[in-house]
Design a protein around this motif. Structure first.
Motif, mmCIF file in Angstrom:
data_model
loop_
_atom_site.group_PDB
_atom_site.id
_atom_site.type_symbol
_atom_site.label_atom_id
_atom_site.label_comp_id
_atom_site.label_asym_id
_atom_site.label_seq_id
_atom_site.Cartn_x
_atom_site.Cartn_y
_atom_site.Cartn_z
ATOM 1 N N ILE A 7 0.843 -1.179 0.000
ATOM 2 C CA ILE A 7 0.000 0.000 0.000
ATOM 3 C C ILE A 7 0.890 1.245 0.000
ATOM 4 O O ILE A 7 1.878 1.313 0.725
ATOM 5 N N GLY A 8 0.514 2.223 -0.816
ATOM 6 C CA GLY A 8 1.275 3.469 -0.883
ATOM 7 C C GLY A 8 2.702 3.220 -1.348
ATOM 8 O O GLY A 8 2.933 2.440 -2.273
ATOM 9 N N LEU A 78 1.647 -2.174 4.948
ATOM 10 C CA LEU A 78 1.201 -0.795 5.083
ATOM 11 C C LEU A 78 2.354 0.197 5.082
ATOM 12 O O LEU A 78 2.213 1.308 4.574
ATOM 13 N N HIS A 79 3.478 -0.191 5.683
ATOM 14 C CA HIS A 79 4.573 0.773 5.838
ATOM 15 C C HIS A 79 5.872 0.017 6.097
ATOM 16 O O HIS A 79 5.883 -0.990 6.797
ATOM 17 N N ARG A 99 -3.071 4.249 5.829
ATOM 18 C CA ARG A 99 -3.076 3.187 4.810
ATOM 19 C C ARG A 99 -3.960 2.017 5.229
ATOM 20 O O ARG A 99 -4.540 1.344 4.384
#
Length: 107
Positions: A7-8, A78-79, A99
């Motif tokens: 994500i992102g 997510l990160h 996210r």
């Protein structure tokens, strides 16, 4: 085995880490994909239900990947980031939480 969905900028952030760190975190993520627990992780309640942080430390520093594996269709990354201090920065938690909402979950 569940697929990984980044994500992102999480994939780009992971790719910017040193090769040995990418390798170690990749093995941990693969472990999660197969339904097992990573060797060093903790729940990230500030991000949302079912969010966890994989922890990795080596000579180049402390690195983290925040993911969600409770969904049947995928493991959501997510990160990915390098920690700069003992406590996880609020900005990193907030970004992961933002996210988290993008995958259709609410904290």
């Amino acid at each position: 085995m569940k697929p990984l969905k980044f994500i992102g900028s999480s994939l780009d952030d992971l790719r910017e880490m040193p090769a040995p760190v990418r390798h170690a975190l990749g093995i941990e993520l693969m472990t999660v994909q197969y339904g097992d627990e990573p060797s060093d992780f903790k729940p990230m309640k500030g991000v949302g239900a079912g969010a966890y942080e994989i922890r990795h430390r080596d000579a180049s520093g402390a690195f983290r990947v925040i993911y969600v594996a409770k969904r049947d269709e995928a493991v959501y990354v997510l990160h990915a980031f390098q920690k700069k201090s003992q406590k996880t920065a609020r900005a990193d938690i907030d970004l992961a939480a933002k996210r988290y909402k993008l995958i259709g979950e609410t904290p």
